[in-house]
Design a protein around this motif. Structure first.
Motif, PDB file in Angstrom:
ATOM      1  N   ALA A  54      11.551   6.972  80.850  1.00 16.76           N
ATOM      2  CA  ALA A  54      12.372   8.109  80.431  1.00 16.76           C
ATOM      3  C   ALA A  54      13.256   7.687  79.274  1.00 16.76           C
ATOM      4  CB  ALA A  54      13.221   8.598  81.598  1.00 16.76           C
ATOM      5  N   ARG A  55      13.435   8.605  78.333  1.00 22.90           N
ATOM      6  CA  ARG A  55      14.193   8.251  77.140  1.00 22.90           C
ATOM      7  C   ARG A  55      14.993   9.453  76.647  1.00 22.90           C
ATOM      8  NH1 ARG A  55       8.850   7.409  73.798  1.00 22.90           N
ATOM      9  NH2 ARG A  55       7.984   7.777  75.835  1.00 22.90           N
ATOM     10  N   GLY A  56      16.061   9.184  75.920  1.00 24.44           N
ATOM     11  CA  GLY A  56      16.789  10.245  75.258  1.00 24.44           C
ATOM     12  C   GLY A  56      16.079  10.640  73.981  1.00 24.44           C
ATOM     13  N   SER A  57      16.402  11.795  73.463  1.00 25.64           N
ATOM     14  CA  SER A  57      15.704  12.293  72.283  1.00 25.64           C
ATOM     15  C   SER A  57      16.066  11.516  71.022  1.00 25.64           C
ATOM     16  CB  SER A  57      16.034  13.773  72.085  1.00 25.64           C
ATOM     17  OG  SER A  57      17.436  13.939  71.927  1.00 25.64           O
ATOM     18  N   ASP A  58      17.184  10.798  71.023  1.00 27.93           N
ATOM     19  CA  ASP A  58      17.630  10.112  69.815  1.00 27.93           C
ATOM     20  C   ASP A  58      17.621   8.598  69.938  1.00 27.93           C
ATOM     21  OD1 ASP A  58      18.362  12.569  68.467  1.00 27.93           O
ATOM     22  OD2 ASP A  58      19.984  12.675  69.919  1.00 27.93           O
ATOM     23  N   LEU A  59      17.132   8.073  71.044  1.00 25.86           N
ATOM     24  CA  LEU A  59      17.297   6.644  71.274  1.00 25.86           C
ATOM     25  C   LEU A  59      16.040   6.052  71.886  1.00 25.86           C
ATOM     26  CD1 LEU A  59      19.482   4.409  71.121  1.00 25.86           C
ATOM     27  CD2 LEU A  59      19.993   4.908  73.508  1.00 25.86           C
ATOM     28  N   ILE A  60      15.531   4.993  71.288  1.00 29.76           N
ATOM     29  CA  ILE A  60      14.430   4.238  71.871  1.00 29.76           C
ATOM     30  C   ILE A  60      15.047   3.062  72.618  1.00 29.76           C
ATOM     31  CG2 ILE A  60      12.314   2.971  71.404  1.00 29.76           C
ATOM     32  CD1 ILE A  60      12.169   5.921  70.662  1.00 29.76           C
ATOM     33  N   HIS A  61      14.896   3.023  73.925  1.00 28.21           N
ATOM     34  CA  HIS A  61      15.617   2.055  74.736  1.00 28.21           C
ATOM     35  C   HIS A  61      15.026   0.651  74.624  1.00 28.21           C
ATOM     36  CE1 HIS A  61      18.119   5.093  76.521  1.00 28.21           C
ATOM     37  NE2 HIS A  61      17.064   5.801  76.866  1.00 28.21           N
ATOM     38  N   ALA A  62      15.873  -0.327  74.937  1.00 32.17           N
ATOM     39  CA  ALA A  62      15.480  -1.729  74.821  1.00 32.17           C
ATOM     40  C   ALA A  62      14.302  -2.068  75.723  1.00 32.17           C
ATOM     41  CB  ALA A  62      16.676  -2.621  75.153  1.00 32.17           C
ATOM     42  N   GLU A  63      14.226  -1.463  76.897  1.00 31.99           N
ATOM     43  CA  GLU A  63      13.127  -1.770  77.818  1.00 31.99           C
ATOM     44  C   GLU A  63      11.787  -1.330  77.241  1.00 31.99           C
ATOM     45  OE1 GLU A  63      11.232  -3.387  80.988  1.00 31.99           O
ATOM     46  OE2 GLU A  63      13.344  -3.594  80.434  1.00 31.99           O
ATOM     47  N   ILE A  64      11.786  -0.213  76.520  1.00 29.97           N
ATOM     48  CA  ILE A  64      10.552   0.236  75.870  1.00 29.97           C
ATOM     49  C   ILE A  64      10.120  -0.783  74.822  1.00 29.97           C
ATOM     50  CG2 ILE A  64       9.544   2.023  74.394  1.00 29.97           C
ATOM     51  CD1 ILE A  64      11.337   4.053  75.775  1.00 29.97           C
ATOM     52  N   ILE A  65      11.074  -1.259  74.035  1.00 30.00           N
ATOM     53  CA  ILE A  65      10.764  -2.261  73.016  1.00 30.00           C
ATOM     54  C   ILE A  65      10.196  -3.523  73.664  1.00 30.00           C
ATOM     55  CG2 ILE A  65      11.685  -3.641  71.115  1.00 30.00           C
ATOM     56  CD1 ILE A  65      11.729  -0.628  70.624  1.00 30.00           C
ATOM     57  N   LYS A  66      10.765  -3.904  74.793  1.00 33.63           N
ATOM     58  CA  LYS A  66      10.282  -5.094  75.502  1.00 33.63           C
ATOM     59  C   LYS A  66       8.825  -4.924  75.918  1.00 33.63           C
ATOM     60  CE  LYS A  66      11.065  -7.823  79.689  1.00 33.63           C
ATOM     61  NZ  LYS A  66      11.901  -7.959  80.919  1.00 33.63           N
ATOM     62  N   GLN A  67       8.489  -3.751  76.454  1.00 30.16           N
ATOM     63  CA  GLN A  67       7.106  -3.508  76.872  1.00 30.16           C
ATOM     64  C   GLN A  67       6.166  -3.480  75.664  1.00 30.16           C
ATOM     65  OE1 GLN A  67       6.222  -3.691  79.848  1.00 30.16           O
ATOM     66  NE2 GLN A  67       8.076  -3.299  81.031  1.00 30.16           N
ATOM     67  N   LEU A  68       6.626  -2.902  74.567  1.00 32.82           N
ATOM     68  CA  LEU A  68       5.806  -2.883  73.351  1.00 32.82           C
ATOM     69  C   LEU A  68       5.520  -4.295  72.854  1.00 32.82           C
ATOM     70  CD1 LEU A  68       7.535   0.042  71.404  1.00 32.82           C
ATOM     71  CD2 LEU A  68       5.278   0.098  72.476  1.00 32.82           C
ATOM     72  N   GLU A  69       6.449  -5.193  73.096  1.00 37.36           N
ATOM     73  CA  GLU A  69       6.299  -6.571  72.621  1.00 37.36           C
ATOM     74  C   GLU A  69       5.433  -7.421  73.544  1.00 37.36           C
ATOM     75  OE1 GLU A  69       8.980 -10.607  71.992  1.00 37.36           O
ATOM     76  OE2 GLU A  69       9.919  -8.756  72.702  1.00 37.36           O
ATOM     77  N   THR A  70       5.514  -7.197  74.859  1.00 39.99           N
ATOM     78  CA  THR A  70       4.966  -8.183  75.794  1.00 39.99           C
ATOM     79  C   THR A  70       3.659  -7.793  76.476  1.00 39.99           C
ATOM     80  OG1 THR A  70       6.337  -7.274  77.583  1.00 39.99           O
ATOM     81  CG2 THR A  70       7.269  -9.082  76.282  1.00 39.99           C
ATOM     82  N   THR A  71       3.328  -6.511  76.573  1.00 39.68           N
ATOM     83  CA  THR A  71       2.135  -6.133  77.328  1.00 39.68           C
ATOM     84  C   THR A  71       0.856  -6.493  76.575  1.00 39.68           C
ATOM     85  OG1 THR A  71       2.377  -3.885  76.438  1.00 39.68           O
ATOM     86  CG2 THR A  71       3.189  -4.282  78.666  1.00 39.68           C
TER      87      THR A  71
END
Length: 280
Positions: A54-71
């Motif tokens: 889940a995310r806000g409309s104006d913010l990409i959260h740090a956990e999303i970035i982590k998954q984009l980097e590590t999966t």
């Protein structure tokens, strides 16, 4: 046995108002896509599915970035041309890591050259007689995308990129954390303001399917269960306002229950499904 490889799914989590009428299940459409198609396909392909966060409309959260980097793989659904999805796709590409790209049949044009990307197009209707084949075909596309990638992002060889982005390895300082809090607060205030401006009708409106489906409805649900290896017999479905009471014979796992629940919500246009297991 748990899958050793992981696949992060990036996709729309809401349906834009401008395209909501295209989807018969309205605002719940992409949740049904996730539960009925994407997660089963990822798992069938041999990956542990990590659903979108889940995310806000104006913010990409740090956990999303982590998954984009590590999966190991990112499954990117570009349906409805969601800006957050494109942003996340760009981050994953900058890291030179594998991506598998899909879109639905209602999204006709992607705003960049699709000739260099192996897209898979799925049927947005999620009909029960199509889902088993759709899951199989998509799972093969996921496996093929990962195997062809050799651990890299295929766009790099087309664009001749050389310098990969690197994740920040230090700890965020207090000033950065304060900036993040301010961004989150600002986003919350804007969304609250938008909510107050909308009428109760706008927020209460939903697309409802005809709930009086009788024996035909039971046949479709039983077909959906059979095609997805859910070994149950559906005896009766009772609809009352926004709730479905389902009587069935047989035992199902948590994942199967989640999949069946999502399809019943889609089929009958309800938001609450309760299962009752009856004796054999």
């Amino acid at each position: 046995m748990a899958n050793s490889k992981s696949c992060f799914i990036i996709m729309p989590v809401t349906v834009p108002e401008i395209v909501k009428d295209r989807y018969r299940d309205g605002s719940e459409h992409f949740r049904h896509v996730l539960d009925c198609l994407l997660i089963p396909s990822v798992e069938k392909a041999g990956f542990n599915a990590i659903p979108p966060l889940a995310r806000g409309s104006d913010l990409i959260h740090a956990e999303i970035i982590k998954q984009l980097e590590t999966t190991d793989l990112v499954l990117c659904d570009m349906s409805a041309l969601n800006p957050n999805v494109f942003f996340e796709f760009g981050i994953r590409t900058s890291l030179n890591k594998p991506v598998c790209v899909v879109k639905d049949d209602l999204t006709k044009h992607i705003p960049f050259d699709t000739g260099i990307i192996n897209f898979h197009e799925y049927l947005s209707a999620l009909e029960p007689w199509d889902l088993a084949k759709e899951i199989t075909v998509l799972s093969e596309h996921i496996k093929a995308s990962y195997e062809r990638s050799d651990g890299k992002n295929t766009l790099w060889k087309y664009f001749g990129l050389r310098a990969e982005a690197a994740a920040y390895e230090g700890e965020p300082g207090s000033d950065n954390k304060l900036d993040l809090i301010n961004l989150q607060l600002g986003s919350m205030l804007r969304r609250l303001d938008d909510f107050e401006k909308k009428s109760l009708f706008d927020y209460g409106k939903k697309i409802m399917l005809d709930s009086n489906k009788g024996d035909e409805g039971l046949s479709y649900l039983q077909l959906f269960a059979k095609n997805n290896d859910i070994d149950v017999k559906i005896i009766e479905v009772s609809i009352s306002e926004d709730k479905a009471q389902v009587e069935l014979v047989g035992l199902i796992s948590d994942n199967q229950e989640k999949m069946l629940k999502a399809y019943i919500e889609l089929f009958y246009g309800v938001s609450n499904v309760v299962f009752h297991e009856v004796p054999f």
